[in-house]
Design a protein around this motif. Structure first.
Motif, PDB file in Angstrom:
ATOM      1  N   TYR C  94       0.818  -1.221   0.000  1.00 25.50           N
ATOM      2  CA  TYR C  94       0.000   0.000   0.000  1.00 25.50           C
ATOM      3  C   TYR C  94       0.856   1.277   0.000  1.00 25.50           C
ATOM      4  O   TYR C  94       0.610   2.187  -0.789  1.00 25.50           O
ATOM      5  CB  TYR C  94      -0.959  -0.013   1.192  1.00 25.50           C
ATOM      6  N   ILE C  98       0.914   4.384  -2.837  1.00 25.86           N
ATOM      7  CA  ILE C  98       0.685   5.808  -2.615  1.00 25.86           C
ATOM      8  C   ILE C  98       1.850   6.609  -3.156  1.00 25.86           C
ATOM      9  O   ILE C  98       1.677   7.621  -3.829  1.00 25.86           O
ATOM     10  CB  ILE C  98       0.500   6.095  -1.113  1.00 25.86           C
ATOM     11  N   PHE C 133      -4.863   3.984  -9.560  1.00 27.64           N
ATOM     12  CA  PHE C 133      -4.949   4.319  -8.144  1.00 27.64           C
ATOM     13  C   PHE C 133      -6.391   4.438  -7.645  1.00 27.64           C
ATOM     14  O   PHE C 133      -6.761   3.791  -6.656  1.00 27.64           O
ATOM     15  CB  PHE C 133      -4.155   5.596  -7.862  1.00 27.64           C
ATOM     16  N   PRO C 134      -7.233   5.234  -8.304  1.00 24.28           N
ATOM     17  CA  PRO C 134      -8.632   5.280  -7.845  1.00 24.28           C
ATOM     18  C   PRO C 134      -9.288   3.908  -7.870  1.00 24.28           C
ATOM     19  O   PRO C 134     -10.098   3.587  -6.995  1.00 24.28           O
ATOM     20  CB  PRO C 134      -9.326   6.216  -8.834  1.00 24.28           C
ATOM     21  N   VAL C 137      -7.873   1.753  -4.788  1.00 25.11           N
ATOM     22  CA  VAL C 137      -8.390   2.222  -3.507  1.00 25.11           C
ATOM     23  C   VAL C 137      -9.860   1.849  -3.359  1.00 25.11           C
ATOM     24  O   VAL C 137     -10.281   1.308  -2.343  1.00 25.11           O
ATOM     25  CB  VAL C 137      -8.197   3.743  -3.356  1.00 25.11           C
ATOM     26  N   SER C 138     -10.650   2.094  -4.403  1.00 29.92           N
ATOM     27  CA  SER C 138     -12.080   1.846  -4.232  1.00 29.92           C
ATOM     28  C   SER C 138     -12.384   0.360  -4.207  1.00 29.92           C
ATOM     29  O   SER C 138     -13.237  -0.087  -3.459  1.00 29.92           O
ATOM     30  CB  SER C 138     -12.881   2.554  -5.317  1.00 29.92           C
ATOM     31  N   ASP C 141     -11.073  -0.905  -0.734  1.00 33.49           N
ATOM     32  CA  ASP C 141     -11.982  -0.452   0.326  1.00 33.49           C
ATOM     33  C   ASP C 141     -13.315  -1.190   0.236  1.00 33.49           C
ATOM     34  O   ASP C 141     -13.907  -1.557   1.249  1.00 33.49           O
ATOM     35  CB  ASP C 141     -12.231   1.057   0.215  1.00 33.49           C
ATOM     36  N   SER C 176     -18.678   0.029  -5.020  1.00 33.97           N
ATOM     37  CA  SER C 176     -17.474   0.818  -4.795  1.00 33.97           C
ATOM     38  C   SER C 176     -16.518   0.703  -5.994  1.00 33.97           C
ATOM     39  O   SER C 176     -15.932   1.693  -6.443  1.00 33.97           O
ATOM     40  CB  SER C 176     -16.813   0.316  -3.517  1.00 33.97           C
ATOM     41  N   SER C 179     -17.637   2.968  -8.704  1.00 37.97           N
ATOM     42  CA  SER C 179     -17.276   4.359  -8.404  1.00 37.97           C
ATOM     43  C   SER C 179     -15.852   4.628  -8.872  1.00 37.97           C
ATOM     44  O   SER C 179     -15.576   5.630  -9.528  1.00 37.97           O
ATOM     45  CB  SER C 179     -17.324   4.607  -6.892  1.00 37.97           C
TER      46      SER C 179
END
Ligand SMILES: Nc1ncnc2c1ncn2[C@@H]1O[C@H](COP(=O)(O)OP(=O)(O)OP(=O)(O)O)[C@@H](O)[C@H]1O
Ligand SMILES: Nc1ncnc2c1ncn2[C@@H]1O[C@H](COP(=O)(O)OP(=O)(O)OP(=O)(O)O)[C@@H](O)[C@H]1O
Ligand SMILES: Cc1ncc(C[n+]2csc(CCO)c2C)c(N)n1
Ligand SMILES: [Mg+2]
Ligand SMILES: [Mg+2]
Lengths: 317, 248, 249, 249, 248
Positions: C94, C98, C133-134, C137-138, C141, C176, C179
């Protein structure tokens, strides 16, 4: 801007005059070629003329010309052919002074490259910083050298002139200066050779000129004249006190970005002879040079046939 | 207090109406149970009365007035507990008071008393994920009571409780009902419970109007009445009615 | 509340109003057309340069974008799954993820070029770098926030981790994921454009940049227009797909 | 499964291994150090340029970033809320939103410069442009996908739209919001850097770009390092905040 | 078939153990009910037996073997229905078969038969959001049955059903139990139901071991036995035991 009112400016006793603001945008990051501006500022020459000078840096090669044309800034450092091209596209700007009267732009190749003259560009990748003008440069050179321009692989390398060559992404690069990029590459352990444009049919041109919009020229004629008077005084000082002049530039940059003194010194040595012409005042433009440049651009269809050389520049009173 | 007249309702996704021409009325201060087979439309009636859905035909009057917007006029305890997982037990219970804008302190005092009465002392600050099924149901019940509404629609409020806890909750509900003069409409699948607590039992059968059975037992009701023959008789009668056998 | 069929007219009306205001603003307000041309001039540019725009550059950009987005999805899915299954991998990876997002492209452009050259792959790499990246993460999560009671239920059925993953965690993570995919799809257009700044011989970003250096704003904005339409198209495709996949709602 | 306290050592170990491999690779593999300097040289650069980096440029970048991110959050929250409450606004605005993301910054940079000049606001505008999209999408999707039964419950309590929004829909949208915020926080660093390419006189992106033009790779990567740390810090802050806000899980 | 020995369990978040030294055993083919107050730990016992949680002390044997991993060894029907909202009723029911890798066709046939038996015909392709509370519970029950496990742990399987549907489901469960020789452990809050269906009833009291009450009623059990005095006696006895009164 505010910084220019403190320090040396006060010593000259010009503090009572109401000051007019003037903005100038450089062609590139501050380097030796801009020494005369920083010198004039630090010595208070601008203040003497009642000018509060704001020096800005460009985000992109074309920003100075565009911003000047849009009257967002008053003055722009730019390239002689660029002014003609701008006029051809209906962008109302004129050159008001020549800063570097001869070319600095060269084609750089690695020292051990098999490219020795423009005909060797055939089949090679030539990097250029997204200026259509550079294609004409290469074309002119290759045709002069008896090669077919279509054989060269022109590659847009964006911002990074230096690292494109250093990483061997391209075989040659145009857009670097012999007083700057060449010296830097040599210093960093990537020795290069330069091929001069003017050796292969590209007309002699002023590498850097200062331009302003037609409107600014009309509205602020007197201010521009005073600006140039102070700038010339700065250039005179640099000519006579090279070390000191360079020192003003380095000092100005110190806080944000430490310049390398030895590189700038060498650069200034190359620059000074190209900036001042014996018997002519600093900035004087040659109608003959303008005519040749515009003719060449017309021949290569970079500007429309109706562009007149005399519209591209104007002399300050 | 509550009058439902010729109610017809069909879910948009569905091809036949769930409720077809249903009518009944509940007097102020009455305690009425609603029973019927699973899927017969009991919860749907509550959705309509509370204003969450609009009937296709028919009228609903609350306190004698047929209002367009019935939301917030009656207290609905849904069949699912629907506790908000991000709120503690106390905060879940305080939700209706918050929405009504009632002074927080007084509401908190009342809620805390009731938490103890419901056998949940020590859990005021627990998140719902830590509760057992029956505990969640009790929290949901308390939350409904906290609305302070005069008409309570309770959808299987004690369905997940053991006999003893259920008896305590029933007794408590009856005491609130009597003391505060509430009107209660009560869904249950437990016929015994329906008979024990109600003045009348409404039996809902799909595709049919509902049948009204008054319960002639005296008040106060005690849990020992369960063993009386009268209650057993009501029980058998209602059982047969649900299954539709009494008509044969 | 939100059941009605999606109608387009409000957007269309709004856009028309915007365009008219823009046209007027430029024509009356005296914004120089070499900085911001009027919509009519942009349409003019679109027609004038249509053969280059649609014949050469659009295709190049679409290719970079699609290859990049596909790789992004693959990469994001594999990484999220790996991180999800292995807490160790998550802890290792992770932070790297980032960091990868904050490294300014301009700084590593030479490194990129060193690795990938000036081929398709360097632009694809930029698209991947920007759009995964988006997604990660989504998706991650989404996977983590799934209802643990449902997972427990499947465990009692004797489901192994893979089955639990596919039959419970993936469906729960889908909203998610979508999204993130919407953001990633739009960013893939940006990624392709940025990739083309860093060195290219074709593509809409390259075209726009050249037009910009030639001070031809109509050409710049014609390419911008095509890029925007591409972005809207990408978003719409994902949106439709989402609607289909989550129709039980 | 994932209950254990977050331990940092695997990431640290991984990073150390990565750094050692990098150092070795550069030293042995003969990558020219003006393209990819070894970690030790980068640390050297960090020390050499520390007064400029930390005294001037870091502060400038942090300011752009924080102001931009804050504005982004404000804007994203207002837009999502508006779109959520007004389907008309949504239909008008969502397409504009997507278009705003696909317009290549380099193309509108002159327009930006025209409007904002080369001031703080132009960089802030870029940060906002880049970071508010993931925020809006995730927040809006989060709001839309909330459990309608809970909403119905609140309606029966007589809650008005605002109360329903705050007491049910916002809490239900929080996990999704935080997903978006994590992406946005990291992107705000990228945004500031890109903003600085478009015209700046200070900031880490500006510094790195100038270092790059002077072929001083140690300086370039020193600024990259600071930027990355900034990104990781931003992410961590949001992550911690998320943990606190969603502790009932 | 199932032996629980000196089981102790405490939730990590909690300060006192829920289960303290609990022991009981269920013989193969036995039908045993587990009753107790709300929050006494019934569902927790199921979590432990099914392998979702590990006891802090004590042992659990299934089929005589004390296995480390008990997941998948028994069929658990949870108290919440936990239907997957993105799957239709049929697909929810088919879930265990899919996981076990059973041939889809045969499983589908069986599921469809059972859907009809449970009174859900016409709902096979509906999504759970369209079902009533009791219908959801029946789907959840069918899903549990479809695991095909020999030991069934049913947590209030019929809690949301009306009397009639409940009786049908009970009868059906008993027939499956008898015909297929299943072992059933059954949580209910309805003591009557516990007595009616079970061979033995275990009464759980928090902080105490559980008490074992064999039910001496003959088989087959019919719903009319509810009205027999034997059953009434058991009922009263168990009610008192839950409340802890029989010890005074
Ligand atoms: N996840 C959890 N964390 C902490 N405590 C819990 C948790 N789940 C349950 N408990 C506690 O354990 C106790 C027993 O819960 P359990 O669900 O086993 O009760 P139950 O006998 O099934 O009750 P009911 O009949 O109401 O379903 C309760 O007091 C509850 O608060
Ligand atoms: N959202 C919905 N969409 C379509 N049909 C629905 C919906 N909700 C319920 N139904 C149908 O309406 C009928 C009545 O449902 P309702 O929930 O009112 O039953 P109920 O009497 O409360 O049953 P139970 O005792 O099982 O809770 C059922 O057949 C159900 O399938
Ligand atoms: C020190 C220095 N180096 C490079 C350039 C950039 N440059 C040189 S020529 C040219 C135009 C096209 O070749 C451009 C963009 C500069 N201005 N000053
Ligand atoms: Mg119901
Ligand atoms: Mg339980």
């Amino acid at each position: 801007g505010g910084g220019s009112q403190t320090g040396p400016a006060k010593q000259e006793g010009a503090q009572d005059k109401p000051k007019e603001k003037l903005t100038i945008m450089l062609d590139w990051y501050p380097n030796a070629v801009h020494s005369f501006l920083y010198t004039a500022m630090k010595k208070g020459y601008f203040a003497e003329e009642g000018i509060d000078l704001d020096i800005q840096m460009p985000a992109e090669t074309n920003d100075p010309l565009r911003m000047a044309a849009a009257n967002k800034i008053d003055l722009a450092f730019t390239y002689q052919p660029a002014v003609a091209i701008a006029r051809s596209e209906g962008v109302p700007v004129k050159s008001i002074a020549a800063v570097v009267r001869h070319p600095l732009n060269v084609v750089l190749v690695p020292k051990n490259s098999s490219i020795h003259s423009p005909k060797d560009f055939a089949g090679k990748k030539i990097g250029y910083p997204s200026m259509p003008l550079d294609e004409v440069n290469i074309q002119t050179m290759m045709e002069k050298d008896g090669a077919d321009f279509k054989q060269a692989k022109m590659t847009d390398i964006g911002f990074d002139i230096i690292s494109a060559l250093a990483t061997n992404r391209v075989d040659a690069v145009i857009g670097g200066y012999k007083n700057h990029e060449q010296i830097l590459l040599d210093k960093k352990g990537f020795p290069v050779r330069a091929i001069n444009l003017s050796d292969y049919g590209v007309p002699d041109s002023s590498e850097l000129v200062i331009a302003a919009s037609d409107k600014t020229i009309a509205d602020k004629k007197d201010l521009l004249a005073r600006f140039w008077k102070a700038a010339s005084k700065g250039q005179d000082y640099v000519l006579n006190h090279k070390q000191e002049g360079l020192g003003y530039l380095l000092a100005n940059e110190k806080k944000e970005f430490p310049l390398e003194k030895d590189v700038e010194e060498k650069s200034l040595d190359i620059l000074l002879p190209l900036m001042n012409e014996q018997g002519q005042s600093f900035g004087t433009q040659s109608a003959d040079q303008w005519t040749k440049v515009v003719e060449w651009l017309k021949k290569n269809k970079q500007v429309k046939p109706d562009v007149k050389p005399e519209d591209c520049f104007t002399a300050l009173p | 207090m509550l009058a439902v007249h010729q109610l017809t309702y069909q879910y948009p996704e569905s091809s036949t109406p769930v409720l077809d021409n249903i009518s009944f009325a509940v007097q102020p201060g009455e305690f009425v149970s609603l029973i019927g087979a699973s899927g017969s439309g009991k919860s749907t009636i509550f959705r309509l009365i509370s204003g969450l859905a609009e009937p296709n035909a028919g009228s609903i009057k609350i306190g004698g007035i047929q209002e367009k917007n019935r939301l917030g006029k009656v207290a609905l305890m849904p069949q699912k507990d629907l506790l908000l997982p991000w709120r503690t037990v106390l905060d879940n219970i305080l939700l209706p008071a918050e929405i009504a804008g009632r002074p927080k302190e007084e509401a908190t005092r009342q809620a805390q008393e009731w938490i103890i009465r419901a056998g949940l002392s020590g859990y005021a600050d627990a998140y719902p994920s830590r509760l057992s099924g029956g505990m969640r149901q009790r929290v949901s019940f308390l939350r409904t009571i906290m609305t302070g509404a005069d008409v309570l629609l309770l959808d299987e409020p004690f369905g997940a409780l053991d006999t003893l806890t259920r008896q305590e909750m029933q007794a408590w509900l009856l005491s609130i009902w009597e003391q505060l003069g509430k009107t209660v409409l009560f869904i249950t699948h437990d016929i015994e419970e329906a008979v024990l607590v109600s003045d009348r039992v409404l039996v809902l059968r799909s595709g049919d109007n509902c049948v009204d059975v008054p319960i002639g037992l005296g008040r106060p009701r005690t849990k020992d009445m369960v063993f009386t023959p009268e209650l057993a008789a009501y029980r058998q009668q209602l059982t047969h009615m649900i299954s539709g056998r009494e008509r044969e | 509340m939100r059941r009605k069929a999606y109608t387009y007219w409000p957007a269309v009306v709004f856009f028309v109003v915007l365009l008219v205001a823009w046209e007027m603003g430029v024509k009356i307000g005296g914004v120089p057309s070499f900085i911001l041309p009027a919509p009519s001039e942009i349409i003019g540019g679109l027609i004038r340069y249509s053969s280059e725009l649609f014949g050469v550059h659009l295709l190049a950009t679409v290719e970079e974008m699609l290859v990049g987005l596909l790789l992004s999805i693959l990469l994001a899915v594999s990484l999220s799954v790996l991180m999800f299954f292995s807490p160790l991998f998550e802890k290792m990876f992770y932070p790297v993820l980032i960091v990868s997002q904050t490294v300014p492209l301009i700084a590593i452009a030479p490194v990129f070029a060193l690795w990938f050259g000036y081929s398709l792959s360097s632009k694809v790499a930029v698209v991947v770098l920007i759009s995964f990246f988006p997604l990660v993460v989504s998706l991650y999560d989404g996977l983590k926030s799934g209802d643990s009671e449902v997972v427990d239920l499947l465990r009692t059925f004797g489901a192994n981790r893979v089955q639990i993953f596919w039959k419970a965690q993936v469906p729960m993570a889908l909203p998610s994921f979508f999204s993130g995919l919407k953001v990633a799809a739009v960013f893939s257009v940006t990624g392709a454009t940025i990739g083309e700044w860093l060195g290219a011989e074709q593509g809409l970003g390259y075209f726009g940049r050249r037009m910009s250096s030639a001070l031809r704003a109509d050409g710049v904005f014609a390419s911008v227009l095509v890029l925007s339409l591409l972005g809207v198209l990408m978003f719409t495709v994902v949106y439709m797909w989402e609607k289909r996949m989550l129709k039980h709602k």
